[in-house]
Design a protein around this motif. Sequence first.
Motif, mmCIF file in Angstrom:
data_model
loop_
_atom_site.group_PDB
_atom_site.id
_atom_site.type_symbol
_atom_site.label_atom_id
_atom_site.label_comp_id
_atom_site.label_asym_id
_atom_site.label_seq_id
_atom_site.Cartn_x
_atom_site.Cartn_y
_atom_site.Cartn_z
ATOM 1 N N LEU A 89 0.836 -1.195 -0.008
ATOM 2 C CA LEU A 89 -0.135 -0.084 0.069
ATOM 3 C C LEU A 89 0.789 1.269 0.004
ATOM 4 O O LEU A 89 0.506 2.356 -0.740
ATOM 5 C CB LEU A 89 -1.000 -0.069 1.103
ATOM 6 C CG LEU A 89 -2.028 -0.928 1.141
ATOM 7 C CD1 LEU A 89 -2.784 -1.138 2.493
ATOM 8 C CD2 LEU A 89 -3.171 -0.669 -0.042
ATOM 9 N N GLU A 90 1.963 1.284 0.628
ATOM 10 C CA GLU A 90 3.097 2.318 0.775
ATOM 11 C C GLU A 90 3.433 2.573 -0.654
ATOM 12 O O GLU A 90 3.586 3.664 -1.228
ATOM 13 C CB GLU A 90 4.046 2.226 1.666
ATOM 14 C CG GLU A 90 3.720 2.195 3.250
ATOM 15 C CD GLU A 90 4.544 1.838 4.087
ATOM 16 O OE1 GLU A 90 5.809 1.239 3.715
ATOM 17 O OE2 GLU A 90 4.231 1.867 5.252
ATOM 18 N N GLN A 91 3.780 1.636 -1.504
ATOM 19 C CA GLN A 91 4.233 1.797 -2.484
ATOM 20 C C GLN A 91 3.415 2.051 -3.713
ATOM 21 O O GLN A 91 3.539 2.757 -4.652
ATOM 22 C CB GLN A 91 4.740 0.314 -3.268
ATOM 23 C CG GLN A 91 6.249 0.016 -2.572
ATOM 24 C CD GLN A 91 6.422 -1.478 -3.053
ATOM 25 O OE1 GLN A 91 5.813 -2.092 -3.795
ATOM 26 N NE2 GLN A 91 7.733 -1.938 -2.488
ATOM 27 N N ALA A 92 1.757 1.659 -3.537
ATOM 28 C CA ALA A 92 0.725 2.137 -4.203
ATOM 29 C C ALA A 92 0.640 3.536 -4.252
ATOM 30 O O ALA A 92 0.179 4.475 -5.124
ATOM 31 C CB ALA A 92 -0.476 1.232 -4.071
ATOM 32 N N ALA A 93 0.758 4.103 -2.738
ATOM 33 C CA ALA A 93 0.719 5.302 -2.553
ATOM 34 C C ALA A 93 1.569 6.189 -3.373
ATOM 35 O O ALA A 93 1.089 7.597 -3.471
ATOM 36 C CB ALA A 93 0.576 5.735 -1.079
ATOM 37 N N GLY A 94 2.592 5.854 -3.335
ATOM 38 C CA GLY A 94 3.936 6.666 -3.977
ATOM 39 C C GLY A 94 3.375 6.686 -5.418
ATOM 40 O O GLY A 94 3.717 7.793 -5.863
ATOM 41 N N LEU A 95 3.004 5.673 -6.037
ATOM 42 C CA LEU A 95 2.493 6.239 -7.414
ATOM 43 C C LEU A 95 1.211 7.106 -7.480
ATOM 44 O O LEU A 95 1.047 7.726 -8.499
ATOM 45 C CB LEU A 95 2.133 4.611 -8.041
ATOM 46 C CG LEU A 95 3.438 3.713 -8.201
ATOM 47 C CD1 LEU A 95 2.802 2.306 -8.772
ATOM 48 C CD2 LEU A 95 4.070 4.150 -9.047
ATOM 49 N N LEU A 96 0.340 7.083 -6.462
ATOM 50 C CA LEU A 96 -0.715 7.934 -6.701
ATOM 51 C C LEU A 96 -0.616 9.332 -6.314
ATOM 52 O O LEU A 96 -1.314 10.078 -6.414
ATOM 53 C CB LEU A 96 -1.931 7.276 -5.381
ATOM 54 C CG LEU A 96 -2.458 5.939 -5.972
ATOM 55 C CD1 LEU A 96 -3.463 5.373 -4.769
ATOM 56 C CD2 LEU A 96 -3.397 6.190 -6.881
ATOM 57 N N GLY A 97 0.451 9.572 -5.491
ATOM 58 C CA GLY A 97 0.822 10.920 -5.209
ATOM 59 C C GLY A 97 1.343 11.295 -3.943
ATOM 60 O O GLY A 97 1.187 10.289 -2.927
ATOM 61 N N LYS A 98 2.126 12.490 -3.772
ATOM 62 C CA LYS A 98 2.747 12.580 -2.446
ATOM 63 C C LYS A 98 1.761 12.819 -1.251
ATOM 64 O O LYS A 98 1.934 12.754 -0.216
ATOM 65 C CB LYS A 98 3.449 13.887 -2.631
ATOM 66 C CG LYS A 98 4.748 13.873 -3.341
ATOM 67 C CD LYS A 98 5.550 15.224 -3.266
ATOM 68 C CE LYS A 98 6.992 14.921 -4.183
ATOM 69 N NZ LYS A 98 7.557 16.192 -4.427
ATOM 70 N N ASN A 99 0.554 13.557 -1.539
ATOM 71 C CA ASN A 99 -0.250 13.775 -0.657
ATOM 72 C C ASN A 99 -0.644 12.343 0.024
ATOM 73 O O ASN A 99 -0.703 12.412 1.329
ATOM 74 C CB ASN A 99 -1.539 14.298 -1.331
ATOM 75 C CG ASN A 99 -2.627 14.792 -0.138
ATOM 76 O OD1 ASN A 99 -2.034 15.248 1.089
ATOM 77 N ND2 ASN A 99 -3.902 14.587 -0.261
ATOM 78 N N ILE A 100 -1.206 11.388 -0.638
ATOM 79 C CA ILE A 100 -1.648 10.088 -0.117
ATOM 80 C C ILE A 100 -0.548 9.376 0.805
ATOM 81 O O ILE A 100 -0.644 8.874 2.032
ATOM 82 C CB ILE A 100 -2.479 9.120 -1.144
ATOM 83 C CG1 ILE A 100 -2.997 7.960 -0.023
ATOM 84 C CG2 ILE A 100 -1.243 8.526 -2.181
ATOM 85 C CD1 ILE A 100 -4.005 7.221 -0.959
ATOM 86 N N SER A 101 0.779 9.528 0.175
ATOM 87 C CA SER A 101 1.770 9.182 0.979
ATOM 88 C C SER A 101 2.046 9.710 2.230
ATOM 89 O O SER A 101 2.377 9.062 3.170
ATOM 90 C CB SER A 101 3.263 9.268 -0.043
ATOM 91 O OG SER A 101 3.120 8.392 -0.952
ATOM 92 N N ARG A 102 2.003 11.054 2.297
ATOM 93 C CA ARG A 102 1.979 11.844 3.528
ATOM 94 C C ARG A 102 0.939 11.300 4.539
ATOM 95 O O ARG A 102 1.163 11.210 5.511
ATOM 96 C CB ARG A 102 2.030 13.329 3.246
ATOM 97 C CG ARG A 102 3.114 13.938 2.657
ATOM 98 C CD ARG A 102 3.063 15.354 2.648
ATOM 99 N NE ARG A 102 3.922 15.964 1.813
ATOM 100 C CZ ARG A 102 3.696 16.588 0.614
ATOM 101 N NH1 ARG A 102 2.722 16.933 0.402
ATOM 102 N NH2 ARG A 102 4.795 17.291 0.100
ATOM 103 N N GLN A 103 -0.252 11.041 4.164
ATOM 104 C CA GLN A 103 -1.293 10.676 4.934
ATOM 105 C C GLN A 103 -1.052 9.378 5.472
ATOM 106 O O GLN A 103 -1.260 8.895 6.773
ATOM 107 C CB GLN A 103 -2.720 10.575 4.095
ATOM 108 C CG GLN A 103 -3.324 11.918 3.609
ATOM 109 C CD GLN A 103 -4.337 11.992 2.762
ATOM 110 O OE1 GLN A 103 -4.647 10.913 2.281
ATOM 111 N NE2 GLN A 103 -4.996 13.147 2.259
#
Length: 174
Positions: A89-103
């Motif tokens: 999920l962390e890797q997927a968030a990295g692809l989805l954008g910085k905002n979700i990675s920060r969340q």
Amino acid sequence: MDDIVLSEYKDLLERKLELETELQELVQGYISKKAIKGNTYCYLQNRVGGKLTSQYLKSEEVDTVTEQIARRKECEAELPKLKTRLSELEQAAGLLGKNISRQLMLLKLSTGMDSLTAEQKKQSASFAGAMNAVEGIPVSEQTARDIVAWQSGNKPFLSIFEATLKRYGFSAEV
């Protein structure tokens, strides 16, 4: 999509915390049986600091310890799967954008803070205060009030974390 990832990530972090907490309470080791003068005796054996230790088990304790050992194995088997999924999920968030990675990062950093005991919350707040003093950064009055509310269970830690980050110009809402 972001909400789905956040929801699953939060659920997995909570489950991971539950398992880690449960593992701390479960016995470690295995049961060995020894026959002495025609009687069978059971011992809980495990390694502590590389040394094998044995603890005699009363007959009424054997079933409970056996169940705990089995439960420990289940928890230990589930934990790596959770960690793998969290990483995915962390890797997927990295692809989805910085905002979700920060969340996700905020969730990861704040998970478990609300489940601390009153004494642990007090120690945590005391340590944070000491670190602020070392760094020469005064705690705002609002943050101090929020921490007191968190310690008494009236405010979630994540909300304080987010508010403090915003106060310093960082934004990552969960």
